[in-house]
Design an enzyme around this catalytic site. Structure first.
Site, PDB file in Angstrom:
ATOM      1  CB  SER A   1       3.345   3.698 -12.725  1.00 22.72           C
ATOM      2  OG  SER A   1       4.655   4.019 -12.311  1.00 22.72           O
ATOM      3  CE  LYS A   2       1.662  -0.912  -6.909  1.00 23.75           C
ATOM      4  NZ  LYS A   2       0.654  -1.700  -6.261  1.00 23.75           N
ATOM      5  NE  ARG A   3       9.693   1.048 -10.508  1.00 22.96           N
ATOM      6  CZ  ARG A   3      10.442   0.792 -11.564  1.00 22.96           C
ATOM      7  NH1 ARG A   3       9.999  -0.040 -12.472  1.00 22.96           N
ATOM      8  NH2 ARG A   3      11.613   1.361 -11.718  1.00 22.96           N
TER       9      ARG A   3
END
Ligand code: GLU
Length: 500
Positions: free
Chosen positions: A252-254
């Protein structure tokens, strides 16, 4: 039988490395069998789809060299290849399903459906349509239509028994019909949902193998039923594993950049990225990690794709990319890649005007603009904290910026400036004070060439990553903070009013 596979991305957001992984597998499988690989744009979500996102997907996959035989940009005998241009097909088959008694008109209001869902949740039952409109008579339907009550079309789903889906990777998967919802097929505005459009198109486009992400497994029984109702043969299904972080959590881009364009912007070579993704699907022979596309096509074996969740290991990608740069390019080839990356007229032409009024010698240019030619910057928490914002406002500003910048349709100076101004307003701080830590995070220094222009030139992917790194240096953000601060900026409320 000619093997025909496809990638069917929805143009909603940045092209994801997971899409590239799925595309690569479909590409290899089709090519290995002398078949065709298609690209279809699934833009039935009218609110979230955009032409810019579509362009970005096509560009990113072309950049990787995964070219399709049929698609919206290259045409083909089964077009159009954009679902928004195929509505007549979906209407036709929805009507066929209605006429055959396999689907029904549903006039339930969103309020009623919410109430049903709430009750189901309270009773610990799985959420789903309760069959309220299943047996409406023709007269009732006509009266509702005459009264102008909006309606959708839902598919009928048996309430008893089960269905077995044969997955090429996972073997037979059994679903109890009572756990399968009576899916909406046509929305009240006449547009199809993913399920109807996907099945109709895969059939009309003569797709033989549907290989897609594992998040679609639960859709398979609905699709199987639709194929059955329409009297069509279902393509073979394979649900591919999602890419994972090293800790096995979903990519995930987090945690890490997930956009193909980020890797492009960072200076990874497309063939290295494809090779890296290929290694997640095609086990290499001893000491033969470097594989070009034809080799991967030759060695590909769907059975070797592990369902366990391949790890997107950036360190390995770095290693592979380094090898490509050193071993696979001659001096001229290397120079060409450097030019294509940033040392070209176009890029320099955007940067030079920003520097001209700020230097005394041409040799000042290097130090002043080096951040345009870098990936992540090595900034410290102390540097970020130097200005007038307190710790809370500092972290809030970065979180808000990340959310707002991600949502921008246009990536240009006026829009970027608007975002930073909005944050200053919400935090009730001076623009100057808010801008300062952004200077540090984005350019590496509190004084540099103009910030908003720099952000526009660097591009969204790199800016997002530099903001993420800055936030990480400040200790990161909890999911709850993230949620609360995003809401704050969405509502545009000053900080003091949030804890009512
Ligand atoms: N539009 C879906 C997606 O964005 C396609 C899923 C499928 O391949 O059926 O992933």
């Amino acid at each position: 039988m000619t093997v025909r596979t496809r990638i069917a991305p929805s143009p909603t957001g940045d092209p994801h490395v997971g899409t590239a992984f799925v595309a690569l597998i479909n590409y290899c499988y089709a090519k290995q069998h002398g078949g065709q690989f298609l690209l279809r744009i699934e833009d039935t979500d009218r609110v979230r789809s955009s032409p810019a996102a579509e362009r970005a997907i096509l560009d990113a996959l072309h950049w990787l060299g995964l070219h399709w035989d049929e698609g919206p940009d290259v045409g083909g005998p089964h077009g159009p290849y954009r679902q928004g241009e195929r509505l007549a097909f979906y209407t036709r088959y929805a009507n066929e399903l209605l006429a055959g008694g396999h689907a029904f008109r549903c006039f339930c209001t969103p309020e009623r459906l919410d109430a049903v869902r709430l009750e189901q949740r309270q009773m610990g039952k799985p959420p789903g349509y309760d069959g309220h409109c299943l047996n409406l008579g023709e007269k009732e339907i006509a009266a509702n239509d005459a009264a102008g009550i909006p309606s959708v079309v839902r598919m009928k789903v048996p309430r008893e028994g089960s269905v077995t889906i044969d997955d090429l990777l996972r073997g037979p998967i059994v679903f109890e019909w009572r756990t399968v919802d009576m899916q909406v097929l046509v929305k009240s505005d006449g547009w199809p949902t993913y399920h109807l459009a996907n099945v109709v198109d895969d059939h009309l486009m003569q797709i033989t193998h549907v290989m897609r992400g594992e998040e679609w497994i639960s859709s398979a029984p609905k699709h199987a039923l639709l194929y059955d109702y329409l009297g069509w043969k279902m393509p073979q299904l394979a649900h591919l594993p999602l890419l994972r972080n090293a800790d096995k959590s979903k990519l995930s881009k987090r945690k890490n950049p997930t956009g193909i364009r980020f890797y492009q912007r960072m200076g990874y070579l497309p063939e290295a990225l494809v090779n890296f993704l290929g290694l997640l699907a095609v086990p290499p022979l001893e000491g033969e990690e470097i594989m070009d596309l034809p080799t991967m096509i030759g060695r590909f074996n769907l059975e070797h794709v592990s369902v366990g969740g391949p790890v997107f290991d950036v360190a390995k990608l770095d290693w592979l990319n380094g090898r490509y740069l050193r071993e696979k390019l001659d001096a001229h080839g290397f120079e060409e890649r450097v030019r294509a990356w940033t040392l070209n007229e176009d890029y320099l032409g955007r940067i030079a005007p920003l520097a001209q009024s700020r230097i005394e010698r041409l040799s000042d240019l290097g130090p002043l603009t080096s951040f345009f030619f870098a990936g992540r910057l090595d900034v410290t928490a102390a540097q970020l904290r130097e200005g007038k914002l307190d710790e809370l406002a500092l972290r809030q500003a970065f979180v808000m910026a990340a959310a707002l910048l991600d949502a921008l349709d246009e990536w240009d100076v006026p829009h970027i400036e608007e975002v930073i101004r909005a944050i200053a307003d919400v935090l009730e701080k001076k623009l100057r004070d808010v801008v300062r830590p952004f200077y540090v995070a984005i350019t590496g220094s509190a004084q540099s060439v103009p910030l908003f222009d720099s952000m526009a030139i660097l591009g969204r992917d790199l800016v997002r990553e530099r903001l993420r790194v800055a936030l990480e240096r400040l200790g990161g953000v909890t999911a709850a903070e993230q949620e609360a601060w995003k809401k704050m900026i969405e509502r545009g409320r000053p900080a003091g009013e949030t804890q009512a």
